[in-house]
Motif scaffolding. Structure first.
Motif, short mmCIF file in Angstrom:
data_model
loop_
_atom_site.label_atom_id
_atom_site.label_comp_id
_atom_site.label_asym_id
_atom_site.label_seq_id
_atom_site.Cartn_x
_atom_site.Cartn_y
_atom_site.Cartn_z
N SER A 40 11.61 -22.84 9.74
CA SER A 40 11.37 -23.41 10.84
C SER A 40 11.21 -24.93 11.04
CB SER A 40 10.16 -22.92 11.96
OG SER A 40 8.99 -23.07 10.94
N ARG A 41 10.99 -25.52 9.48
CA ARG A 41 10.58 -26.81 9.37
C ARG A 41 11.78 -27.55 8.47
NH1 ARG A 41 6.28 -27.89 6.99
NH2 ARG A 41 5.87 -25.70 6.34
N ALA A 45 12.27 -25.93 4.62
CA ALA A 45 13.87 -25.38 4.51
C ALA A 45 14.10 -26.32 3.18
CB ALA A 45 14.66 -25.77 5.59
N THR A 59 17.22 -25.17 9.70
CA THR A 59 16.24 -24.78 10.55
C THR A 59 16.62 -24.23 11.66
OG1 THR A 59 16.41 -27.12 11.73
CG2 THR A 59 14.85 -26.86 9.72
#
Length: 366
Positions: A40-41, A45, A59
């Protein structure tokens, strides 16, 4: 042949099931290559890309699924996000490996199963305990009639998370019933799937659920959280061939936790057992296969393990065995692995468990 290129959604570089099981499993198999990771970030990632040796980091899961260097999308995030991510992968025309539980309930699982089937993509549910060497050998011996015909199965599965014990922070969310990842879904689902895999599908059942300790302490913070997900499951079921099933699966031990599936047959007994303090029920424990044939002694039998020469721990090993079977299916056009239909089947069993417990009556599994 070229390796199957995998994009992992939920590939945290810090902790999680992808790091513990999927990544080492895929790295151990020549049939696969991790080409993409998603978190999600952006910062995590990129760290995951470097740590896991992927070429691409994302993301946005849609970008990952649509990337031309991804053949199969592995979904390893929390259950409430599974449906949307599966739809995204299927829309991109990619094969999908979704961790168990497949969905929040049978209705959602049915829609996902129909979607994947209509799209013609490979779809896999992470019921990897079927591939534990002890389970594979037990299934073969039962098919060969080594101990005769099954008569009954007695299941005991317990984890050391009883009153007064502390739950790890990463697992605290499973205590909330709305997450679909409690004892019933995860430990119950994996355990009952193995039982059906060995002796056949249940036709009807009676069940009782309970929350035996309504509050828990988070180990890292000392915070107290409310427990709304049942941590006691009692089950009485029968198969189409008349095999009787009795199961007690719970999270309420303050001493050791362990799993034992004992199959009584006409010419002997088989038992699949974990060691004491099995960390997370049947799916996370090293399992042994025992046999007793007409006397009072138990002997341990070796399991059937096609990856015996690859050094992997229990968690990654079972996932690797499932991935190896996925590769074989893709190469040969067969379907031997647990698909979304198998996941749907187990969701129907668990939905019947909940309904039976609420109604206080025996119900057919439909």
């Amino acid at each position: 042949m070229d390796p199957i290129r995998v994009g992992i959604v939920g590939a945290s570089p810090d902790r999680g099931w992808a790091m513990r099981a999927h990544v080492p499993a895929l790295h151990a198999l020549d049939d696969f290559r991790i080409t993409a990771v998603g978190t999600s970030r952006a910062e995590s990632a990129q760290r995951a890309r470097q740590l896991f040796g992927a070429a691409h980091a994302f993301t946005d899961p849609r970008d990952l699924a649509e990337h031309p260097e991804v053949d199969l999308v592995a979904i390893t995030v929390k259950v409430p996000a599974h449906a949307e991510l599966i739809r995204t992968a299927v829309a991109a025309g990619k094969h999908v490996y979704c961790e168990w539980p497949l969905a929040l309930n049978a209705t959602e699982a049915e829609s996902l199963t129909e979607l994947a089937a209509d799209a013609g993509v490979r779809h896999v549910t992470g019921l990897q305990t079927r591939y534990a060497p002890a389970v594979v050998r037990a299934r073969r011996l039962l098919a060969e009639g080594f101990v005769g015909e099954p008569i009954s199965v007695t299941v005991y599965g317990a984890r050391r998370l009883g009153a007064g014990t502390a739950v790890p922070d990463w697992a605290a969310y499973t205590l909330d019933r709305s997450t679909g990842a409690g004892v019933v879904e995860v430990v119950g689902g994996h355990t009952l799937d193995v039982v059906e895999h060995l002796v056949g599908e249940f036709t009807d059942l009676s069940a009782r659920l309970a929350v035996s300790h309504p509050r828990a302490t988070v180990a890292e913070t000392g915070a107290t959280v409310e427990v709304t997900s049942p941590n006691q499951l009692l089950l009485d079921a029968v198969t189409a061939r008349g095999v009787l099933i009795s199961a007690h699966i719970h999270d309420s031990k303050v001493s050791d936790g362990r799993t034992r599936i004992e199959i009584s047959c006409t010419a002997g007994d088989l038992a699949i057992v974990s060691g004491a303090n099995g960390p997370g029920g049947i799916s996370l424990s090293e399992l042994r296969l025992l046999v007793s044939r007409g006397d009072d002694s138990w002997q341990q039998l070796p399991g059937d393990d096609p990856l015996a020469d690859i050094p992997l721990d229990t968690e990654a090993g079972n996932v690797a065995r499932l991935y190896a079977a996925v590769a074989q299916d893709v190469r040969t056009g067969t379907t031997t692995v647990p698909t979304f239909r198998d996941g749907l089947r187990m969701h129907r069993v668990l939905d019947t468990v909940r309904t039976s417990a609420e109604a206080g009556t025996r119900l057919p599994i439909t």
